[in-house]
Each structure stands twice: as structure tokens, then as C-alpha cells.
Write an enzyme that holds these catalytic residues in place. Structure first.
Site, short mmCIF file in Angstrom:
data_model
loop_
_atom_site.label_atom_id
_atom_site.label_comp_id
_atom_site.label_asym_id
_atom_site.label_seq_id
_atom_site.Cartn_x
_atom_site.Cartn_y
_atom_site.Cartn_z
N ASP A 36 45.20 19.46 -12.90
CA ASP A 36 45.35 20.89 -12.68
C ASP A 36 43.80 21.71 -12.93
O ASP A 36 42.89 21.11 -12.80
CB ASP A 36 45.75 20.96 -14.91
N HIS A 54 44.19 22.80 -3.79
CA HIS A 54 44.98 21.39 -3.69
C HIS A 54 45.31 19.73 -2.19
O HIS A 54 44.44 18.56 -2.84
CB HIS A 54 46.30 21.45 -3.14
N LEU A 148 48.32 -2.47 -9.46
CA LEU A 148 48.70 -0.98 -10.27
C LEU A 148 50.29 -0.33 -10.04
O LEU A 148 50.24 -0.69 -8.24
CB LEU A 148 47.87 -0.06 -9.62
C1 IPE Z 1 51.71 21.49 -14.44
O1 IPE Z 1 51.09 22.85 -13.99
C2 IPE Z 1 52.14 20.41 -13.30
C3 IPE Z 1 51.21 20.49 -12.71
C4 IPE Z 1 50.04 19.58 -12.64
C5 IPE Z 1 52.11 19.57 -11.37
P1 IPE Z 1 51.23 24.04 -13.92
O2 IPE Z 1 50.16 24.24 -13.84
O3 IPE Z 1 51.84 24.07 -13.52
O4 IPE Z 1 51.34 24.07 -15.70
P2 IPE Z 1 51.01 25.17 -16.31
O5 IPE Z 1 52.02 26.81 -15.80
O6 IPE Z 1 49.79 26.21 -16.57
O7 IPE Z 1 51.33 25.00 -17.98
C1 IPE Z 2 47.51 21.87 -10.38
O1 IPE Z 2 47.06 22.29 -9.65
C2 IPE Z 2 49.11 21.75 -9.30
C3 IPE Z 2 49.75 22.09 -9.04
C4 IPE Z 2 49.91 21.64 -10.34
C5 IPE Z 2 50.60 21.77 -8.55
P1 IPE Z 2 46.63 24.18 -10.01
O2 IPE Z 2 47.73 25.25 -8.83
O3 IPE Z 2 48.06 24.86 -11.41
O4 IPE Z 2 46.05 25.21 -10.51
P2 IPE Z 2 45.40 26.61 -11.36
O5 IPE Z 2 45.58 25.96 -13.02
O6 IPE Z 2 46.72 27.93 -10.67
O7 IPE Z 2 43.72 26.61 -10.99
MG MG Z 3 48.20 24.91 -13.32
#
Ligand code: IPE
Ligand code: IPE
Ligand code: MG
Length: 262
Positions: A36, A54, A148
Site C-alpha cells: 500500500d 504503481h 518459493l
Molecule cells: C488494499 O489497499 C488492496 C491492495 C493493496 C491491492 P487499498 O489501498 O485498496 O485499501 P483501502 O482502500 O485503503 O482499504
Molecule cells: C496500493 O497503493 C496499490 C493498489 C491498491 C493497487 P494505493 O494505490 O492504494 O496507494 P494509496 O493508498 O492511494 O497511497
Molecule cells: Mg491504498
């Protein structure tokens, strides 16, 4: 069959110091990571475009996979795209899917070098056909690797996984193959997406958020959670080692009174 990757060798005094405190015989067998913070990373770097976060995060995926392989872990599950992530703007979803596709092809040599077998968990039929095809290709190319297991959670939801398991069990019950009284927690776990993997002993979430976001709801009943402030695109081997050290400082009791080491 591919050779085992070399064992992890610390490359900085900081890594060496954490590494020397780890007990290599009681590392988790399976680590799950909620990757995240990509969007916030992009905002901080003033790219503005979330997709740049990303893209940068794929380097962290490589670092995490290599570290797990070099530590001889059994499995690494990475939360790459949730069932809820389909609600993001179409532009972002499309960009994520094309990043996934190029990752699946570009990463093959790295997976082979590290003896990694790729598997995937989630409602994979919801992915675009081109992503599904590349996923099957990389899974079949790496199928003979016995190091792994890299489990990519794609279009994954913990509740959906439980519902999918219930559906398959109900179908088997309807056809007379199993009876309601045959259902145990172990039998239920066998109906989940990856029945061959042990439950994760450690769940790491980056970016400082402290929630589960519909990840592995069944499997985390007794998992240790470690939250790291680092944003996913900045995640490197030292953060992996930090999480392992935090895990090894925990006392796990599984409802009993004595600490259990396993
Ligand atoms: C969880 O992260 C999903 C992934 C890392 C793929 P999100 O950024 O989507 O989660 P919320 O919305 O903050 O709970
Ligand atoms: C995690 O990073 C990647 C996915 C959920 C695909 P985010 O895109 O949720 O990044 P933040 O939380 O907005 O910083
Ligand atoms: Mg996120």
C-alpha cells in the site's frame, strides 16, 4: 528445474545488524504483504500520476520476491489488486492491468533465476483476457520451480474467497460427494484458493494504514500483523528484514498460556 538462489547476504551494515539478530530456523514459512501507498508516493514525488507510484512499486515486488527466495521461505502472497479496486477510475484500472501484463512477461528470467513458482488467487475470470493469458503463460513456465511460491492476489477479496469455497462445497454436497457433517475447519480450508499453502504467520502492510481491507480473512486467524510506515515503492530488503525481526520478537500463544515457537 532451476538451481536454488544464493542465500541472502547482507549488503550494508544496517542489513547486517538486523540479519545477525534473526533466527533463521524460526522464520515464517509464509508471509503476506498488503502493498500500500503507491498513490501517496506519487503525490509526494510530485509526479501527480498515481500510476507512476504503481510503476515504481514493481521494483519493490522484485526486491520482496528475491529476499523471500534468498531466505528460503515457502511462500509470499502479495495483495496486488482487490475486488474493491475495480471501483477505481477506469484509467487507473486499465493502467494497473497493463502494468501487470508487462510485469508477468518481463519478470520470467528473474523468477527462473530465483527458482520461484508463480500462482494466483482471486476471481481471475474477471481479469481482462490478455492479462489472464499472460498469467497462465508465466504460471506454466515457472510450474517446475520448487523454491518459493509467489502467490499474486488479483481481483482478490477475502469474503469472495470464502463465498467461492462455500459454493464449491455446496455443489459437492448437492451431488452427494460430501455430507454436511464432513465439514470441518480443515476441510473448509481445503476449498480455498491455495489449499497447498500454510497459513501466513506474518502479515505486513506498508504505508502506515492499519486495516485488513478484505485480505485473507480466513487464513489470518492467528497471523501476526506488522505495520510499516514505508510507502510500497520505497520498500526494500531492509524493510523486509525489519518486519521479520518484529515478528520474531512476538510471543505467539494460540489461545494457550505458553509461547509456541513454530
Ligand atoms: C488494499 O489497499 C488492496 C491492495 C493493496 C491491492 P487499498 O489501498 O485498496 O485499501 P483501502 O482502500 O485503503 O482499504
Ligand atoms: C496500493 O497503493 C496499490 C493498489 C491498491 C493497487 P494505493 O494505490 O492504494 O496507494 P494509496 O493508498 O492511494 O497511497
Ligand atoms: Mg491504498
Amino acid at each position: 528445474m532451476t538451481a536454488e538462489p544464493k542465500l541472502l547476504e547482507p549488503v550494508s551494515p544496517e542489513e547486517a545488524s538486523v540479519f545477525s539478530r534473526l533466527q533463521l530456523d524460526t522464520l515464517p514459512r509464509h508471509i503476506a504483504i498488503i502493498m500500500d501507498g503507491n498513490g501517496r508516493w506519487a503525490r509526494q514525488k510530485s509526479f501527480g500520476e498515481r500510476i507512476e507510484g504503481h510503476r515504481a512499486g514493481t521494483e519493490s515486488v522484485r526486491a520482496a520476491t528475491r529476499t523471500a527466495a534468498q531466505l528460503r521461505l515457502q511462500a509470499l502472497t502479495l495483495y496486488a489488486f482487490s475486488t474493491e479496486n475495480w471501483a477505481r477510475p477506469k484509467r487507473e484500472v486499465t493502467a494497473l492491468m497493463s502494468l501487470l501484463e508487462s510485469f508477468l512477461i518481463k519478470e520470467i528470467p528473474e523468477l527462473m533465476d530465483n527458482n520461484v513458482r508463480l500462482v494466483a488467487s482471486g476471481r481471475l475470470d474477471e481479469l481482462p483476457a490478455s492479462a489472464r493469458n499472460k498469467l497462465s503463460h508465466t504460471m506454466s513456465v515457472t510450474a517446475g520451480n520448487d523454491g518459493l511460491v509467489l502467490n499474486l492476489a488479483l481481483s482478490y477479496g477475502g469474503r469472495q474467497e470464502i463465498v467461492d469455497a462455500c459454493r464449491s462445497l455446496m455443489q459437492r454436497a448437492q451431488s452427494g460427494e460430501i455430507r454436511p457433517e464432513d465439514l470441518t475447519t480443515d476441510a473448509f480450508a481445503q476449498a480455498l484458493y491455495q489449499p497447498g499453502l500454510p497459513e501466513p504467520e506474518l502479515l505486513v502492510r506498508t504505508s502506515g494504514e492499519q486495516r485488513v481491507s478484505n485480505f485473507l480473512l480466513w487464513q489470518i486467524a492467528y497471523t501476526e500483523f506488522v505495520y510499516l510506515p514505508v510507502l510500497w515503492p520505497d520498500f526494500r530488503r531492509i524493510h523486509f528484514l525489519d518486519a521479520l525481526e518484529a515478528y520474531q520478537n512476538r510471543e505467539r500463544r494460540f489461545g494457550g498460556v505458553e509461547p509456541v515457537r513454530r
